[in-house]
Design a protein around this motif. Structure first.
Motif: not given
Length: 466
Positions: A15-17, A19, A39-40, A42, A62-63, A76-77, A100
């Motif tokens: 659930n962490k963002s 990149s 993970a989220k 990007t 995936c974004d 992101q995190d 970040s």
């Protein structure tokens, strides 16, 4: 303990963002790992499209941030930068200031790898040295994980690595720039100006290389090239044990050349000196003094762990790494070599010196990386009978040749592309000649990387009729 750390790290990603910047082949296993961990993600790249791979990432949630604005909204995190991206880019620094965490695949691997790490860096010779080390450790039954700047990314495979295994890594200056951990055994083959199109200056490049040993512990081992001024001076800054190798002098404690013999000499704690002959230079199948140095480094790093006969046997059989003075075709008495890895003048100098007094047909040129070509000219004049230039650095290479004291009218021809270069070389070459692609420049003016450049060159040559 580290296996638990890896599992805990993956669990913490849920659930962490996150990149990931740069979506080449090397980062794809990382993206896969992040998606599986929950993970989220990007994924960012300056390319406008990723084809079917991009569509698949989108389908999996995936974004994608592609094209000119790929670094926009970088909040992101966790941010994984691609190794070739400077960590001080304004977009990255702004993200860090807002909380970040900036990291890389290799930095995390050092944090969670459960087995000992042996890592190699240097301006020249690091891939060959890394490859030899991996193979000689495999020869004693050790499970070796080969990665870093060679092989493939290892973070995604950490769950399969056992604590009795060995990770053997090749590390570039880009990977080392932000490292906060060092390997148990570190090897620096040599240091000379390189990648100055990315690094601010030569000093920053040297400091990046020094991270391979900066965080070592007192019992860790650093292998240095005594014959290289920069690496010799680094011994004073090493926090752990240091062992040197030399092709030019006999060391009090180290690995060196005595005539045609490679010697390992050690001094015990009570001052007793012992030495033994490991093998002869003639046992090394690869040409050139630089490959002798590669084996000196290997022996210094593997001494007491690998039987001498194992190293000798491998040296006799090993034909080298692709794109590194690779003999790939002999046609009508002409030998064709692919040395596409030579993306700097020092690398081409080493390649040309490998052939001693042979007069070569050299194909060189590519993209400039901010390095002086002054030292290349005299070596080209000494070893080359016909110089074919292609690429942005054609002019500076030509001038380095003409301004050298030993210039005596070497034939130089500039062509517009590789097909023309190969055609001209084929027309010029006579039985007994050697044609070598050794660009002394990066490939990025025409190719994605040096591997693609080498493959294109080999295909053009292999397509020549018998």
């Amino acid at each position: 303990m580290k296996r638990v750390e890896f599992e805990a790290y993956l669990k913490d990603l849920k659930n962490k963002s996150v990149s990931v910047i740069g979506l080449g082949v090397s980062n794809r296993p990382l993206i896969e790992l992040l998606l599986k961990s929950g993970a989220k993600v990007t994924a960012r790249d300056k390319k406008e499209t990723l084809g079917e791979y991009g569509l698949d990432l989108t389908r999996r949630g995936c974004d994608l941030r592609l094209g000119e604005d790929y670094l926009k909204d970088l909040n992101q995190d966790i941010i994984f930068r691609t190794p070739g991206m400077r960590p001080d880019l304004p977009e990255l620094q702004e993200a860090v200031q807002h909380g970040s965490i900036l990291t890389s695949e290799m930095e995390i691997f050092f944090e969670v790898c459960p087995c000992p790490i042996l890592a190699v860096t240097g301006s020249d010779g690091k891939t060959t040295t890394t490859t030899i080390l991996a193979n000689v450790f495999q020869s004693i039954g050790k499970k070796v994980w080969l990665g870093g700047n060679i092989g493939h990314p290892l973070l995604a495979e950490t769950g399969d690595i056992k604590h009795l295994d060995l990770a053997v890594l090749e590390l570039s200056s880009f990977q080392l720039m932000t490292m906060k951990k060092s390997p148990r055994i570190a090897v620096i083959t040599n240091i000379s100006p390189n990648h100055l199109d990315v690094h601010k200056d030569y000093q920053e490049y040297i400091q990046a290389k020094e991270n391979i040993f900066k965080f070592q512990k007192p019992d860790d081992l650093l292998i240095l090239n005594y014959d290289n001024t920069v690496t010799r001076e680094e011994a004073a800054r090493a926090p752990g044990r240091v062992r040197m190798f030399s092709r030019k002098i006999e060391l009090k404690d180290g690995v060196f050349l005595r005539g045609e013999q490679i010697i390992s000499r050690k001094i015990s704690r009570n001052g007793e000196i012992s030495e033994r002959v490991i093998m002869n230079v003639s046992d090394i199948n690869l040409p050139g003094a630089h490959n002798i140095e590669n084996y000196l480094a290997v022996i210094a790093a593997a001494d007491d762990q690998i039987p001498d006969d194992n190293i000798k046997t491998f040296a006799r059989e090993f034909k080298g790494v692709e794109h590194r003075i690779e003999l790939f075709r002999t046609r009508r008495g002409v030998r064709w070599y692919n040395d596409s890895i030579a993306s700097s003048p020092s690398r081409t100098i080493a390649g040309l010196n490998a052939f001693q007094d042979n007069k070569l047909i050299l194909i060189a040129g590519g993209k400039d990386k901010g390095i002086s070509y002054r030292d290349l000219g005299p070596v080209i004049n000494a070893h080359v009978k016909y110089l074919i230039l292609c690429g942005a650095t054609a002019g500076v290479i030509r001038e380095s040749v003409k301004q050298a004291d030993n210039y005596s009218g070497l034939k130089i021809q500039e062509v517009s592309n590789y097909p023309d270069a190969v055609k001209l070389a084929d027309e010029i070459a006579k039985p007994g000649d050697i044609v070598i692609l050794s660009p002394a420049s990066t490939s990025f003016d025409r190719f994605a990387n040096f591997m693609e450049r080498g493959e294109v060159f080999k295909k053009l040559v292999n397509d020549l009729p018998e």
